[in-house]
Write an enzyme that holds these catalytic residues in place. Sequence first.
Site, PDB file in Angstrom:
ATOM      1  CG  HIS A   1      -1.692  -1.210   1.445  1.00 61.14           C
ATOM      2  ND1 HIS A   1      -2.945  -1.448   0.927  1.00 61.14           N
ATOM      3  CD2 HIS A   1      -1.338  -2.333   2.123  1.00 61.14           C
ATOM      4  CE1 HIS A   1      -3.350  -2.665   1.299  1.00 61.14           C
ATOM      5  NE2 HIS A   1      -2.388  -3.224   2.014  1.00 61.14           N
TER       6      HIS A   1
ATOM      7  CB  SER B   1      13.021  23.248 -14.234  1.00 58.95           C
ATOM      8  OG  SER B   1      12.293  24.443 -14.308  1.00 58.95           O
TER       9      SER B   1
ATOM     10  CE  LYS C   1      11.396  20.005 -10.231  1.00 57.49           C
ATOM     11  NZ  LYS C   1      10.264  20.454 -11.016  1.00 57.49           N
TER      12      LYS C   1
ATOM     13  CD  GLU D   1       8.421  12.935 -15.155  1.00 55.18           C
ATOM     14  OE1 GLU D   1       7.782  13.444 -14.237  1.00 55.18           O
ATOM     15  OE2 GLU D   1       9.159  13.592 -15.920  1.00 55.18           O
TER      16      GLU D   1
END
Length: 460
Positions: free
Chosen positions: A158, A279, A285, A292
């Site tokens: 979980h 970024s 970043k 992704e």
Amino acid sequence: MKKSPARNMLLKKAPSKLLERINSSIDVDVRLFQEDIEASRVHCKMLIKTKIISLKDGKKIINGLQQILRDVKKDKIKLDSKFEDIHMNVEALLHSKIGPIAGKLHTGRSRNDQVVTDFKLWIKKHSQIIDDEIRKLQKALIKIAKRNTSTVMPGYTHLQIAQPVSLAHHCLAYVEMMGRNRSRISDCIKRLNESPLGAGALAGTSFPIDRKMTARLLGFSKPTINSIDSVSDRDFAVEFIFVLSLTGIHLSRLAEEIILWSSQHFNFVKLPDELSTGSSIMPQKKNPDGAELVRANASSVISNLNNILSLLKGLPLSYSKDLQDDKRLTFNTYDNVLLGLQVMAELMNKIKFNKKTMLQAVEESYATSTDLADWLVKKLHYPFREAYQITGKIVDYANSKNKSLSNMSLKELQKFDNNISNDIFRVLSPLNSMKSKNSFGGSAPEIVKKSIQYVIKKYL
Ligand code: ARG
């Protein structure tokens, strides 16, 4: 302007621009070039052997096909979008090389059996490439596993920290998934491995062809048994896309974990710079774009599976032009999954694990609570349910004191049962907890080391 050899005399008008556009598949099926030439060469050999065409004509055809293949390899071929697909293009090219004798090649076959033969050959060949890329990913995962049988990390259920496991054990879970995909590919190829060549348009042919010969020369195990099924069957493409979809989903699950682990909240991994992006506005970043996009690719692949299933649903026997779309879906799936496998293998080869942070995450959690309960069962002979209750109280107490289990004193523990002894601290350490899970398939280093030997033998 050259006319397509498949243009029928009944058709008094040339195809409209729109029909040409919707009908043309050459941009996609150009990828069957080599398979089309190979299947044509074998078909021609059979026509010679069965004396359906003369040796002289047959030799001219085979020479012409070989010249085309050489030209293809040298990138000297110009395809003509006038000819709707790869089969018509090859036929037209052959005609331009050897003249009207080229027309004899199409004796005893139809584009319907031709296309499905080429397509099966393509899938067979490319399934080996996928298998090999999966093997490379397994190799990268096994390499991490070898070095990390004693590296403790939180195991989750979980997405809540559950029990300590090793990084090795976690990586080997993916090795197993990928192993099943390889076995699915080989199953799919076993079923696909029957030659449809010679099924004709749908009914077979009255020419005395030798289907066993063409099947053998093309590397199929035998000819298909039903000519109608042969030209309408695309189950093999569905299966191939399914196996690749599942592989894509597994890649996506791995990608998702990498994305989570690279976030500041976990900080379990350092991504390789070459597989991350910055970024344009936030200088601090480092984004996991590679992972992704692998995750995103899985959704295109799932759509392709859905697409090919819908394509077949309600399609009457035998061949309908709808089937032309099978290749677009298959090639797109293949490209996506191949790229995903390559990206994830590179990622796994270059990723760095923050072992300290992973261990800290285990220590700060109550991941060894089950071990505590098990100790109460084994040493103090409590029924497990009662041990579970006592442990719950201990965890609750530790939590209220902001302490980890192993940081509690014996005195504190004895408040819950007088008979608790110092011995309990052995099971509260994450590494010992992991070491104790020595059941078959468990996470103890001794077991995982054996698994590594096993997977190396089985998969690499
Ligand atoms: N380009 C076609 C396909 O991919 C080849 C078969 C054409 N057959 C036909 N009867 N029009 O399906």
